[in-house]
Design an enzyme around this catalytic site. Structure first.
Site: not given
Ligand SMILES: Cc1cc2nc3c(=O)[nH]c(=O)nc-3n(C[C@H](O)[C@H](O)[C@H](O)COP(=O)(O)O)c2cc1C
Length: 382
Positions: A194-197, A259
């Site tokens: 995943g990502n931090r968005s 994102a």
């Protein structure tokens, strides 16, 4: 001419609400004053109604009065806490809970109350839900001494309200699709890349677009904040699901603020992978480039907006290149090397890049950045 609810809570700056009411009346607006019981200790309905040129009170159901805008000035620490918690125990807090249009807050309190983490957290929550805030300013405080907590002058509050009213319904009849959040690419049945968005920027854009009267569809990927009301919500998890939702939609404006993963595991495992002493080597394959695909398929009159989260001057240059390469109308560049803005932060700063030139939006709450982005979108559509 608009109908404006002016809420006054029990702070020493309550007397300044008189000047605010006068400015609204002079600009031709209809004003309905509402006071908390504590505010009535500082100023009377009689004074405010006289300035608002109203003969009676706020009517039998003031909390159900329709208004184009609701401004609370001064907003005490207590009232801000109640608004953040959804408490409706007096005319001002009831009216705020029942109000569905723009909300402007002008906090005023002593510097220690303002700096208290409880107040700061309440402000964060309220801004995140789309409230516009004006001030407080640094300066001399009513109780003596100085610090941050002084209510902004009525002229500044009036100017903020006028700006919001000008944007009112400016996007009526426009279908806007906004993607928000961060996608998750499954590695197996329980793990993902995943990502931090957090989705805060996209949610702020959706709230602002809805406030301007647009028909908003929010394609939401794993938001860590609640979606605003009054919009169509389409929840997706992965980059592939997001691509399907966005590419299958009809819209006049598409804003890709999510994102979206650039790569996804080539062969995710169907069950849960069990731990062994061996290395786990992953093969990643590129996902669909949604923005490029939108640029390729765009229909006449459609406006496309992409986001570029990148670092420093080289990142800005890459964002300019992205505008040309993906054939979109606007790129919102976020410099993610700057502390306190961008991913998972309450504030943002951006450079808006279009063929018409570049607009710099300096560091501000995401609700304000969202308003700046939508102003630019409206300008480009004209
Ligand atoms: C003289 C006086 C001045 C006050 N000024 C403020 C103020 O500027 N800001 C604030 O948050 N509270 C102020 N308070 C405290 C509020 O009046 C108090 O928290 C009250 O419960 C607020 O109620 P309301 O938010 O329903 O109006 C003041 C109290 C007094 C007695």
């Amino acid at each position: 001419m608009a109908r404006i609810l002016v809420g006054v809570s029990g702070g020493i700056a309550a007397y300044k609400a008189c000047e605010l009411v006068r400015l609204f009346v002079k600009a031709g607006h209809e004003v309905v004053p509402v006071l908390t019981p504590a505010a009535e200790g500082f100023i009377s309905y009689q004074t405010l109604n006289a300035l608002a040129r109203r003969s009676g009170g706020a009517g039998p159901y003031p909390h159900l009065e329709h208004a184009d805008l609701f401004v609370i000035a001064p907003a005490t620490a207590n009232t801000l806490a109640k608004l953040a918690g959804g408490i409706a125990d007096n005319l001002v807090t009831e009216s705020a809970l029942a109000h569905s249009g723009p909300l402007v807050l002008a906090p005023a309190m002593n510097a220690r109350m303002w700096a208290n983490p409880a107040t700061q957290e309440n402000m964060r929550v309220l801004r995140e839900r789309g409230a516009r805030t004006v001030g407080p300013e640094e300066g001399e405080l009513g109780e003596g001494g100085s610090g941050v907590g002084r209510m902004s002058e009525p002229e500044a509050i009036f100017a903020c309200c006028q700006e919001l009213l000008a944007a009112f319904d400016s996007l009526a009849g426009t279908r806007i699709l906004i993607s928000a959040g961060g996608t998750r690419e499954p590695l197996d049945s329980v793990r993902f890349l995943g990502n931090r968005s957090s989705g805060r920027m996209g949610v702020a854009l959706a709230a602002e677009a809805a406030r301007r009267g647009a028909e908003v569809t929010l394609v939401a990927a794993n938001l860590s904040v609640p979606a605003p009301g009054g919009i169509e919500l389409v929840e997706v998890a992965s980059a592939a699901a997001l691509a399907d939702a966005v590419l299958g939609a009809e819209a006049d404006v598409i804003v890709m603020s999510a994102a979206v993963a650039d790569y996804t595991p080539a062969a995710p495992e169907s069950g849960k992978r069990h731990k062994t002493d061996e290395n786990w080597t992953l093969e990643l394959e590129p996902t669909t480039d949604v923005l490029r695909e939108l640029g390729r398929r765009r229909h006449k009159g459609q406006l496309l907006v992409g986001f570029a989260a990148d670092e420093g001057d080289a990142g800005l240059e890459r964002a300019r290149e992205k505008l040309r390469e993906k054939k979109v109308d606007l790129i919102v560049f976020n410099d993610i090397s700057q502390p306190g803005i961008g991913f998972d932060a309450d504030e943002n700063a951006a450079v808006l890049i279009s063929k018409a030139g570049e607009v710099v939006l300096s560091k501000a709450p995401k609700s304000k950045i969202a308003a700046g982005i939508l102003d630019e979108i409206e300008r480009l559509r004209r």
